[in-house]
Design a protein around this motif. Sequence first.
Motif, PDB file in Angstrom:
ATOM      1  N   LEU A  47       0.832  -1.203   0.000  1.00 29.55           N
ATOM      2  CA  LEU A  47       0.000   0.000   0.000  1.00 29.55           C
ATOM      3  C   LEU A  47       0.867   1.253   0.000  1.00 29.55           C
ATOM      4  CD1 LEU A  47      -2.665  -1.116   2.629  1.00 29.55           C
ATOM      5  CD2 LEU A  47      -2.733  -1.371   0.151  1.00 29.55           C
ATOM      6  N   PRO A  48       0.383   2.331  -0.572  1.00 28.05           N
ATOM      7  CA  PRO A  48       1.189   3.562  -0.629  1.00 28.05           C
ATOM      8  C   PRO A  48       1.354   4.182   0.747  1.00 28.05           C
ATOM      9  CG  PRO A  48      -1.047   3.993  -1.368  1.00 28.05           C
ATOM     10  CD  PRO A  48      -0.953   2.509  -1.186  1.00 28.05           C
ATOM     11  N   GLY A  49       2.493   4.826   0.966  1.00 30.56           N
ATOM     12  CA  GLY A  49       2.718   5.516   2.224  1.00 30.56           C
ATOM     13  C   GLY A  49       1.867   6.770   2.324  1.00 30.56           C
ATOM     14  N   VAL A  50       1.333   7.034   3.495  1.00 29.32           N
ATOM     15  CA  VAL A  50       0.529   8.242   3.717  1.00 29.32           C
ATOM     16  C   VAL A  50       1.046   9.057   4.892  1.00 29.32           C
ATOM     17  CG1 VAL A  50      -1.565   7.274   2.703  1.00 29.32           C
ATOM     18  CG2 VAL A  50      -1.141   6.946   5.140  1.00 29.32           C
ATOM     19  N   GLN A  51       2.144   8.625   5.528  1.00 28.54           N
ATOM     20  CA  GLN A  51       2.699   9.325   6.678  1.00 28.54           C
ATOM     21  C   GLN A  51       4.214   9.427   6.545  1.00 28.54           C
ATOM     22  OE1 GLN A  51       1.454   7.053  10.100  1.00 28.54           O
ATOM     23  NE2 GLN A  51      -0.485   8.166  10.262  1.00 28.54           N
ATOM     24  N   ALA A  52       4.763  10.553   6.968  1.00 32.62           N
ATOM     25  CA  ALA A  52       6.214  10.755   6.980  1.00 32.62           C
ATOM     26  C   ALA A  52       6.532  11.995   7.805  1.00 32.62           C
ATOM     27  CB  ALA A  52       6.767  10.903   5.567  1.00 32.62           C
ATOM     28  N   ASP A  53       7.773  12.066   8.293  1.00 34.99           N
ATOM     29  CA  ASP A  53       8.258  13.271   8.971  1.00 34.99           C
ATOM     30  C   ASP A  53       9.025  14.080   7.933  1.00 34.99           C
ATOM     31  OD1 ASP A  53       9.276  15.238  10.564  1.00 34.99           O
ATOM     32  OD2 ASP A  53      10.552  13.928  11.781  1.00 34.99           O
ATOM     33  N   PHE A  54       8.345  15.024   7.304  1.00 39.67           N
ATOM     34  CA  PHE A  54       8.949  15.788   6.213  1.00 39.67           C
ATOM     35  C   PHE A  54       9.972  16.803   6.705  1.00 39.67           C
ATOM     36  CE2 PHE A  54       4.880  14.452   4.349  1.00 39.67           C
ATOM     37  CZ  PHE A  54       5.314  13.946   3.136  1.00 39.67           C
ATOM     38  N   ASP A  55       9.661  17.475   7.808  1.00 48.81           N
ATOM     39  CA  ASP A  55      10.510  18.588   8.247  1.00 48.81           C
ATOM     40  C   ASP A  55      11.522  18.198   9.310  1.00 48.81           C
ATOM     41  OD1 ASP A  55       8.774  18.181  10.322  1.00 48.81           O
ATOM     42  OD2 ASP A  55       7.810  20.145  10.203  1.00 48.81           O
ATOM     43  N   GLY A  56      11.566  16.919   9.696  1.00 52.15           N
ATOM     44  CA  GLY A  56      12.571  16.450  10.639  1.00 52.15           C
ATOM     45  C   GLY A  56      12.381  16.898  12.065  1.00 52.15           C
ATOM     46  N   ASP A  57      11.133  17.250  12.435  1.00 48.93           N
ATOM     47  CA  ASP A  57      10.898  17.707  13.809  1.00 48.93           C
ATOM     48  C   ASP A  57      10.473  16.579  14.736  1.00 48.93           C
ATOM     49  OD1 ASP A  57       8.344  17.169  12.943  1.00 48.93           O
ATOM     50  OD2 ASP A  57       7.497  19.123  13.498  1.00 48.93           O
ATOM     51  N   GLY A  58      10.485  15.348  14.250  1.00 45.08           N
ATOM     52  CA  GLY A  58      10.119  14.211  15.071  1.00 45.08           C
ATOM     53  C   GLY A  58       8.639  13.900  15.100  1.00 45.08           C
ATOM     54  N   GLY A 215      -1.632  -2.789 -23.861  1.00 41.56           N
ATOM     55  CA  GLY A 215      -2.734  -3.642 -23.436  1.00 41.56           C
ATOM     56  C   GLY A 215      -3.923  -2.789 -23.060  1.00 41.56           C
ATOM     57  N   GLN A 216      -4.829  -3.373 -22.315  1.00 44.14           N
ATOM     58  CA  GLN A 216      -5.954  -2.624 -21.757  1.00 44.14           C
ATOM     59  C   GLN A 216      -5.965  -2.885 -20.267  1.00 44.14           C
ATOM     60  OE1 GLN A 216     -10.112  -3.610 -22.832  1.00 44.14           O
ATOM     61  NE2 GLN A 216     -10.344  -1.434 -23.293  1.00 44.14           N
ATOM     62  N   PHE A 217      -5.702  -1.841 -19.497  1.00 44.14           N
ATOM     63  CA  PHE A 217      -5.497  -1.968 -18.058  1.00 44.14           C
ATOM     64  C   PHE A 217      -6.500  -1.084 -17.327  1.00 44.14           C
ATOM     65  CE2 PHE A 217      -1.412  -2.318 -20.284  1.00 44.14           C
ATOM     66  CZ  PHE A 217      -1.022  -3.610 -19.912  1.00 44.14           C
ATOM     67  N   ASP A 218      -7.419  -1.706 -16.633  1.00 43.04           N
ATOM     68  CA  ASP A 218      -8.400  -0.956 -15.865  1.00 43.04           C
ATOM     69  C   ASP A 218      -7.850  -0.581 -14.497  1.00 43.04           C
ATOM     70  OD1 ASP A 218     -11.029   0.153 -15.518  1.00 43.04           O
ATOM     71  OD2 ASP A 218     -11.410  -1.477 -14.115  1.00 43.04           O
ATOM     72  N   LYS A 219      -6.990  -1.432 -13.954  1.00 38.55           N
ATOM     73  CA  LYS A 219      -6.395  -1.187 -12.642  1.00 38.55           C
ATOM     74  C   LYS A 219      -5.174  -2.068 -12.484  1.00 38.55           C
ATOM     75  CE  LYS A 219     -10.289  -2.208 -10.603  1.00 38.55           C
ATOM     76  NZ  LYS A 219     -11.230  -2.731 -11.625  1.00 38.55           N
ATOM     77  N   MET A 220      -4.400  -1.795 -11.451  1.00 36.84           N
ATOM     78  CA  MET A 220      -3.236  -2.622 -11.133  1.00 36.84           C
ATOM     79  C   MET A 220      -3.058  -2.652  -9.627  1.00 36.84           C
ATOM     80  SD  MET A 220       0.087  -0.232 -12.011  1.00 36.84           S
ATOM     81  CE  MET A 220       0.183   1.476 -11.433  1.00 36.84           C
ATOM     82  N   ALA A 221      -2.284  -3.604  -9.163  1.00 37.46           N
ATOM     83  CA  ALA A 221      -1.966  -3.698  -7.744  1.00 37.46           C
ATOM     84  C   ALA A 221      -0.535  -4.179  -7.599  1.00 37.46           C
ATOM     85  CB  ALA A 221      -2.917  -4.660  -7.041  1.00 37.46           C
ATOM     86  N   LEU A 222       0.161  -3.672  -6.592  1.00 35.09           N
ATOM     87  CA  LEU A 222       1.498  -4.130  -6.267  1.00 35.09           C
ATOM     88  C   LEU A 222       1.420  -5.090  -5.096  1.00 35.09           C
ATOM     89  CD1 LEU A 222       3.556  -0.826  -6.481  1.00 35.09           C
ATOM     90  CD2 LEU A 222       3.423  -2.638  -8.175  1.00 35.09           C
ATOM     91  N   VAL A 223       2.083  -6.223  -5.210  1.00 32.72           N
ATOM     92  CA  VAL A 223       2.040  -7.224  -4.154  1.00 32.72           C
ATOM     93  C   VAL A 223       3.436  -7.787  -3.934  1.00 32.72           C
ATOM     94  CG1 VAL A 223      -0.354  -7.852  -4.663  1.00 32.72           C
ATOM     95  CG2 VAL A 223       1.513  -9.101  -5.766  1.00 32.72           C
ATOM     96  N   ARG A 224       3.628  -8.383  -2.764  1.00 36.74           N
ATOM     97  CA  ARG A 224       4.874  -9.056  -2.435  1.00 36.74           C
ATOM     98  C   ARG A 224       4.574 -10.533  -2.197  1.00 36.74           C
ATOM     99  NH1 ARG A 224       9.323  -6.596  -0.386  1.00 36.74           N
ATOM    100  NH2 ARG A 224       8.034  -4.832   0.317  1.00 36.74           N
ATOM    101  N   SER A 225       5.314 -11.402  -2.847  1.00 35.60           N
ATOM    102  CA  SER A 225       5.103 -12.835  -2.681  1.00 35.60           C
ATOM    103  C   SER A 225       5.705 -13.297  -1.353  1.00 35.60           C
ATOM    104  CB  SER A 225       5.743 -13.604  -3.839  1.00 35.60           C
ATOM    105  OG  SER A 225       7.157 -13.593  -3.718  1.00 35.60           O
ATOM    106  N   SER A 226       5.426 -14.519  -0.998  1.00 38.13           N
ATOM    107  CA  SER A 226       5.971 -15.074   0.244  1.00 38.13           C
ATOM    108  C   SER A 226       7.492 -15.182   0.187  1.00 38.13           C
ATOM    109  CB  SER A 226       5.364 -16.455   0.517  1.00 38.13           C
ATOM    110  OG  SER A 226       5.606 -17.326  -0.574  1.00 38.13           O
ATOM    111  N   HIS A 227       8.066 -15.136  -1.018  1.00 38.80           N
ATOM    112  CA  HIS A 227       9.518 -15.188  -1.182  1.00 38.80           C
ATOM    113  C   HIS A 227      10.137 -13.793  -1.248  1.00 38.80           C
ATOM    114  CE1 HIS A 227       9.193 -19.486  -1.850  1.00 38.80           C
ATOM    115  NE2 HIS A 227       8.312 -19.270  -2.804  1.00 38.80           N
ATOM    116  N   GLY A 228       9.313 -12.753  -1.112  1.00 35.99           N
ATOM    117  CA  GLY A 228       9.828 -11.396  -1.100  1.00 35.99           C
ATOM    118  C   GLY A 228       9.860 -10.718  -2.455  1.00 35.99           C
ATOM    119  N   GLN A 229       9.447 -11.412  -3.528  1.00 36.01           N
ATOM    120  CA  GLN A 229       9.455 -10.803  -4.851  1.00 36.01           C
ATOM    121  C   GLN A 229       8.287  -9.836  -4.988  1.00 36.01           C
ATOM    122  OE1 GLN A 229       8.804 -13.459  -8.174  1.00 36.01           O
ATOM    123  NE2 GLN A 229       9.858 -12.099  -9.605  1.00 36.01           N
TER     124      GLN A 229
END
Length: 235
Positions: A47-58, A215-229
Amino acid sequence: MARKPLLLLVFIVASLVQISPSPLHALSLETAGLVSASLPNIINPILPGVQADFDGDGRTEEIFLDNGKAVIRSAGRFRWQSPATWQVIQAGITDLNRDHSPEVALLVWRPFRPWPVDKWLPQGGRIAAFQDKNGYSCQLILIGWVNGGYREVWAGSALAEPVRSFSAVDLNGDGWQELITLEGSYAAPRSAPADMLKAWEWNGFGFSIVSKMNGQFDKMALVRSSHGQILILVP
């Protein structure tokens, strides 16, 4: 603020993996480019990241979408909001420009702007066709913390093919994120399926295509296999 993009992606992953009426295809990024891969039995959605410390204030900042506007908020306070002329379609926290600092990657439609030199060229210049019938162009913009404020770290010119959706992930295991896009055309509605999938990498001042697939792509998803690929799933 409603967290619609994140919930939508969870739904897309679930529908692709569990209830897709079309056969699923897995793609991996190899030396030869995007190639078909075996569909794993066990997968974990990325899933995409939605949180981060941008300004380095902790303290952690969060990115939200609200009726076409992107908002960065921290501790209940608004820290940044996209301009009123932008129609933000998607947002995610990335490090696509490889500077070891988080940025917000935004998929934006905004009024077409020619290159400055193109104002002096016949027929409006080289990118005059990179807009829809309403005069809006699709662009990818990176927002980060620079010199004490949120600013455009990088903003590409109008894209030749508008992006329907994007993802950012280290697809080939080299330690850096690639940009994965589904792209269509300005002549088609924004809701139309994409007709091309592309993988891009940062080249120091912008993005270069690593591989592409028609091709014709309506949507896509990124996944990680059990082997880490890490794989791209498309129906």
